[in-house]
Design an enzyme around this catalytic site. Structure first.
Site, PDB file in Angstrom:
ATOM      1  N   GLY A   1       0.752  -1.249   0.000  1.00 25.94           N
ATOM      2  CA  GLY A   1       0.000   0.000   0.000  1.00 25.94           C
ATOM      3  C   GLY A   1       0.775   1.288   0.000  1.00 25.94           C
TER       4      GLY A   1
ATOM      5  CB  CYS B   1     -15.792   4.629 -29.334  1.00 23.98           C
ATOM      6  SG  CYS B   1     -15.168   4.856 -30.983  1.00 23.98           S
ATOM      7  CD  GLU B   2     -16.404   3.720 -22.994  1.00 21.87           C
ATOM      8  OE1 GLU B   2     -16.902   4.497 -22.149  1.00 21.87           O
ATOM      9  OE2 GLU B   2     -16.772   2.561 -23.166  1.00 21.87           O
TER      10      GLU B   2
HETATM   11  N1  LLP Z   1      -1.671  -6.863  -0.657  1.00 17.20           N
HETATM   12  C1  LLP Z   1      -2.993  -6.925  -0.870  1.00 17.20           C
HETATM   13  C2  LLP Z   1      -3.798  -7.829  -0.066  1.00 17.20           C
HETATM   14  C3  LLP Z   1      -3.587  -6.101  -1.838  1.00 17.20           C
HETATM   15  O1  LLP Z   1      -4.899  -6.156  -2.017  1.00 17.20           O
HETATM   16  C4  LLP Z   1      -2.784  -5.218  -2.595  1.00 17.20           C
HETATM   17  C5  LLP Z   1      -3.371  -4.359  -3.626  1.00 17.20           C
HETATM   18  C6  LLP Z   1      -1.395  -5.213  -2.357  1.00 17.20           C
HETATM   19  C7  LLP Z   1      -0.875  -6.040  -1.374  1.00 17.20           C
HETATM   20  C8  LLP Z   1      -0.463  -4.301  -3.097  1.00 17.20           C
HETATM   21  O2  LLP Z   1      -0.731  -2.980  -2.821  1.00 17.20           O
HETATM   22  P1  LLP Z   1       0.230  -1.802  -3.368  1.00 17.20           P
HETATM   23  O3  LLP Z   1       1.543  -1.902  -2.634  1.00 17.20           O
HETATM   24  O4  LLP Z   1       0.418  -2.032  -4.805  1.00 17.20           O
HETATM   25  O5  LLP Z   1      -0.500  -0.566  -3.075  1.00 17.20           O
HETATM   26  N2  LLP Z   1      -5.602  -0.962  -9.331  1.00 17.20           N
HETATM   27  C9  LLP Z   1      -5.421   0.014  -8.262  1.00 17.20           C
HETATM   28  C10 LLP Z   1      -4.737  -0.587  -7.065  1.00 17.20           C
HETATM   29  C11 LLP Z   1      -5.434  -1.812  -6.535  1.00 17.20           C
HETATM   30  C12 LLP Z   1      -4.715  -2.392  -5.349  1.00 17.20           C
HETATM   31  C13 LLP Z   1      -5.242  -3.735  -5.007  1.00 17.20           C
HETATM   32  N3  LLP Z   1      -4.595  -4.365  -3.915  1.00 17.20           N
HETATM   33  C14 LLP Z   1      -4.655   1.196  -8.836  1.00 17.20           C
HETATM   34  O6  LLP Z   1      -4.354   1.199 -10.018  1.00 17.20           O
HETATM   35  O7  LLP Z   1      -4.371   2.152  -8.123  1.00 17.20           O
END
Ligand code: LLP
Length: 422
Positions: free
Chosen positions: A242, A349-350
């Protein structure tokens, strides 16, 4: 030090290589992802350095970017992996990851996938009552104890976009802490199928305040203490992923892996725990740009549009979350070019098809290069073939400055293959 930066000559460089030269050297003038391999290395090393002296696992969140070459590189640098599907699990096994450093996560894991996880011996997060039943079933089918972590939902507000917040009490992920005892009792009743090894939480994504991780870790170690009091020998505290990155390029101070780890180090080491972290974005996002060619500019009403050949099909974050990703031209403006406020859009097309809104840019000529920065995370992995824009090729710059293709672009023939023989 950022791998993509403009030099005094006004051109954009990646690790000392002119992006415009790369655009001229690639055969197909279609959008592509361009990575810096040294930046990927540096990103892992920032975590490795921060974790010095702690028992730990860096579980790279494969969903952020599943390029096999990148996975192999991370595996060689000692990372484990965090998986959310049977196919991600298959892919990291293919890339040579150590299963004991991998974690299978998710709120809808299927029994088939859990069987695979149990066979390989990866750690599995328990997400709900039914998920626990399914994990027990998988353990029974495989005849092995599954190493499990309880995914607790600590109800800490990550202060991010609601689509990427996960650890609040009304989220679809994890179990609420008031149900903890029920799960512990259930695990005790299934010693042949389950071995409880830790607790997990994940608060959300794009987090830019490390206090939030600290708040969660304080709660989590209380749960760990409680679990240990009941005779479980748990060793893993998984605080999830995160950590955000600097999408705005406007000089904001974003916490580093070191800042993050330092806020939880004492809590973890004083209890002899192994810290598991699950970074995705902070390992890959800043290592890449999406490179586009300008198709033309137009004006409608009081809006100026800069149309490029990339789109929401290749990079959907702006459309889906209203996410900001910094946009730049790869070459200095031609003399006399007027600076305008543009919506940078694709050909899809959006009206939701935009890469950036209200960006001040010098008016480029047709065929000019334009990049969308910080495109290494959740961009290629979320790409689609909408409007039959086939998924783009990927390249990286090696340590020695050479360009190497790391994924082929999908082609129209790839698409026709789905219908062969039908
Ligand atoms: N662990 C779990 C349980 C998760 O659900 C996620 C991300 C991560 C780790 C990794 O998180 P990160 O370090 O990448 O923040 N598509 C969205 C982000 C979705 C994140 C989903 N879960 C975007 O493009 O911002």
């Amino acid at each position: 030090q950022h791998c993509f930066s403009k030099k005094e000559d006004g051109f954009l460089y990646c690790e000392g290589v002119k992006v415009q030269d790369i655009m001229q050297s690639v055969q197909e003038k279609r959008p592509f992802y361009l990575y810096s391999k040294p930046q990927l290395t540096r990103n892992v090393e920032a975590y490795t350095a921060a974790l010095e002296g702690l028992d730990s696992i860096i579980g790279y969140a494969v969903k952020a970017n599943n390029n096999l070459k990148i996975l192999k590189h991370f595996q060689e640098l000692g990372c484990g992996a965090v998986l959310v599907s049977g196919n991600e699990l298959r892919l990291v096994m293919h890339a040579g990851f150590d299963p004991s450093r991998c974690i299978f996560n998710g709120n809808g894991k299927l029994v088939d996938e859990l069987v695979l996880a149990a066979e390989k011996g990866v750690l599995v997060n328990i997400d709900s009552e039914f998920d626990l039943r399914h994990i027990i079933e998988a353990g029974r089918l495989v005849g092995k104890q599954v190493k499990v972590l309880l995914r607790v939902n600590p109800d800490v507000d990550p202060q991010v976009h609601p689509y990427v917040a996960t650890g609040n009490k009304n989220s679809k992920f994890g179990i609420r802490n008031e149900k903890l005892q029920w799960f512990l009792d259930e695990i005790k009743r299934h010693p042949r199928e389950l071995l409880l090894v830790g607790a997990h939480c994940h608060l959300g994504s794009t987090i830019t305040k490390v206090d939030i991780f600290k708040d969660a870790a304080v709660l989590m170690v209380q749960y760990i203490d409680l679990i240990r009091d009941q005779g479980f020998d748990v060793k893993f505290l998984n605080i999830g992923g995160g950590l955000g990155i600097d999408y705005y390029h406007a000089g904001a101070v974003i916490p580093t892996p070191m800042d993050l780890i330092n806020t939880v180090r004492e809590l973890v080491s004083s209890r002899g725990l192994t810290l598991v972290i699950e970074p995705g974005r902070s390992l890959v996002a800043n290592s890449a740009t999406l490179v586009n060619w300008v198709t033309g500019v137009k004006t409608n009403g009081n809006k100026n549009f800069l149309v490029v050949n990339g789109s929401m099909s290749e990079l959907i974050r702006p459309s889906l979350y209203g996410a900001y990703q910094h946009i730049e031209l790869v070459a200095p403006p031609t003399p006399g070019a007027e600076v305008c406020t543009y919506d940078v859009v694709g050909p899809v097309c959006e009206s939701a098809d935009f890469l950036g809104k209200d960006r001040e840019l010098p008016t480029p000529s047709e065929g000019a290069g334009l990049v969308v920065h910080d495109a290494g995370a959740y961009c290629m992995s979320m790409a689609s073939t909408y409007n039959l824009k086939m998924r783009p090729p990927e390249y990286w710059i090696e340590v020695d400055g050479s360009l190497k293709q790391i994924r082929k672009g999908e082609t129209f023939d790839d698409h026709l293959r789905f219908f062969e023989g039908l």
